[in-house]
Scaffold this motif. Sequence first.
Motif, PDB file in Angstrom:
ATOM      1  N   GLU A 152       0.839  -1.200   0.000  1.00 26.61           N
ATOM      2  CA  GLU A 152       0.000   0.000   0.000  1.00 26.61           C
ATOM      3  C   GLU A 152       0.877   1.253   0.000  1.00 26.61           C
ATOM      4  OE1 GLU A 152      -3.423  -0.423   2.721  1.00 26.61           O
ATOM      5  OE2 GLU A 152      -3.039   1.673   3.237  1.00 26.61           O
ATOM      6  N   THR A 153       0.476   2.241  -0.805  1.00 27.33           N
ATOM      7  CA  THR A 153       1.156   3.543  -0.863  1.00 27.33           C
ATOM      8  C   THR A 153       0.548   4.471   0.180  1.00 27.33           C
ATOM      9  OG1 THR A 153       1.670   3.359  -3.227  1.00 27.33           O
ATOM     10  CG2 THR A 153       1.489   5.587  -2.360  1.00 27.33           C
ATOM     11  N   ALA A 154       1.341   5.429   0.647  1.00 23.00           N
ATOM     12  CA  ALA A 154       0.807   6.468   1.530  1.00 23.00           C
ATOM     13  C   ALA A 154      -0.396   7.134   0.865  1.00 23.00           C
ATOM     14  CB  ALA A 154       1.887   7.513   1.804  1.00 23.00           C
ATOM     15  N   TYR A 155      -1.380   7.487   1.683  1.00 21.75           N
ATOM     16  CA  TYR A 155      -2.543   8.232   1.175  1.00 21.75           C
ATOM     17  C   TYR A 155      -2.694   9.474   2.031  1.00 21.75           C
ATOM     18  CZ  TYR A 155      -7.428   9.431   0.239  1.00 21.75           C
ATOM     19  OH  TYR A 155      -8.592  10.088  -0.072  1.00 21.75           O
ATOM     20  N   ARG A 156      -2.181  10.589   1.507  1.00 21.33           N
ATOM     21  CA  ARG A 156      -2.175  11.842   2.261  1.00 21.33           C
ATOM     22  C   ARG A 156      -2.676  12.969   1.362  1.00 21.33           C
ATOM     23  NH1 ARG A 156       4.008  11.561   4.257  1.00 21.33           N
ATOM     24  NH2 ARG A 156       3.980   9.545   5.318  1.00 21.33           N
ATOM     25  N   PRO A 157      -4.007  13.152   1.351  1.00 21.78           N
ATOM     26  CA  PRO A 157      -4.591  14.148   0.444  1.00 21.78           C
ATOM     27  C   PRO A 157      -3.945  15.527   0.552  1.00 21.78           C
ATOM     28  CG  PRO A 157      -6.309  12.808   1.431  1.00 21.78           C
ATOM     29  CD  PRO A 157      -5.022  12.386   2.081  1.00 21.78           C
ATOM     30  N   LYS A 158      -3.515  15.907   1.767  1.00 21.47           N
ATOM     31  CA  LYS A 158      -2.928  17.262   1.913  1.00 21.47           C
ATOM     32  C   LYS A 158      -1.585  17.372   1.196  1.00 21.47           C
ATOM     33  CE  LYS A 158      -5.198  18.807   6.093  1.00 21.47           C
ATOM     34  NZ  LYS A 158      -5.308  18.177   7.410  1.00 21.47           N
ATOM     35  N   GLU A 159      -0.901  16.225   1.050  1.00 20.69           N
ATOM     36  CA  GLU A 159       0.417  16.261   0.406  1.00 20.69           C
ATOM     37  C   GLU A 159       0.370  15.741  -1.022  1.00 20.69           C
ATOM     38  OE1 GLU A 159       3.230  14.161   2.956  1.00 20.69           O
ATOM     39  OE2 GLU A 159       2.248  14.965   4.733  1.00 20.69           O
ATOM     40  N   MET A 160      -0.787  15.171  -1.397  1.00 29.35           N
ATOM     41  CA  MET A 160      -0.907  14.500  -2.699  1.00 29.35           C
ATOM     42  C   MET A 160      -2.108  15.055  -3.458  1.00 29.35           C
ATOM     43  SD  MET A 160      -0.312  10.584  -1.457  1.00 29.35           S
ATOM     44  CE  MET A 160       1.284   9.802  -1.617  1.00 29.35           C
TER      45      MET A 160
END
Length: 300
Positions: A152-160
Amino acid sequence: MAFRWTNDLRPEDVTPEAVFMNRRQLIGGLAAGTILGSAGMAQAQEALEPNSWEDITTYCNFYEFGTGKDDPAKYASSLVTDPWSVTIDGLVDRPGDYSLGDILSQMTVEERLYRFRCVEAWSMVVPWNGFELADLLELAGVQSGAKYVAFETAYRPKEMPGTLFPVLDWPYVEGLRLDEAMHPLTIMATGLYGKPLPNQNGAPLRLVVPWKYGFKSIKSVVKITLTDTQPPTSWNKANPREYGFYSNVNPNVDHPRWSQASERAIGGGLFARRKPTLMYNGYEEEVAGLYEGMDLSKNF
Ligand SMILES: Nc1nc2c(c(=O)[nH]1)N[C@H]1C(S)=C(S)[C@@H](COP(=O)(O)O)O[C@H]1N2
Ligand SMILES: [Mo]
């Protein structure tokens, strides 16, 4: 493990042609060199001329930062990659959060030169730095019931910024069969050209599976789970008719919308021509045994 990658080859261990290759080419190309004739050898050597830093870091796929090939280079700097840890759980003896620093202190990072191929019929050759995924999995202790590895990849809407659009079902996920994951060609990359991995290429830690299409090589991994059932994969969920679980490079099985028989080498400039795509991306000798007896037109 059946066999480990070896880096300490002596000239007498390899064919005369291969002696002229430098060590970096040997690491990526030894097995190909010893089984191919000299014509095949020429092709293998040509294929192992690395792409430039510029090509590798500006022509990328990382949908969390946009769907354009130049989007990741423009926007991925917003990803915070330090501190970083990877959760390893499921069918392992020592589940937990492993900090990247702890992982790296126990791994031997090596330079590997791999032909990297995307599904849209382009290819590059990338000098990765990384360690074998098998070594990381052994750190956590794989249990005997494990058959698959889910990533699984990081899921960070604020950074992505790209995750604000529902182009894929976030987080990005991928999977391998356990024997594929334990193969010495399968690495976790932490750098390229001896430098830390740029964010657009999946910093600080991304999978590289050189005999599969590029989308299997999941970036910025935060979680690895050992399971007994085949895990879901992002592109298969998005379009099961076009993307299967295996996604092995296979010039004989076309994608429904394009031929996979040839590829465009990125960076070839004005005189770039399409090259025939090799079975398993040129790693047939090493990995064909993993798929013996399987119908590759069904298990695509
Ligand atoms: N998390 C994540 N990993 C990903 C992708 C993505 O969009 N998100 N794209 C994949 C695809 S389609 C390819 S071709 C490769 C590209 O790797 P590169 O940009 O380092 O060449 O990353 C793969 N890993
Ligand atoms: Mo891709």
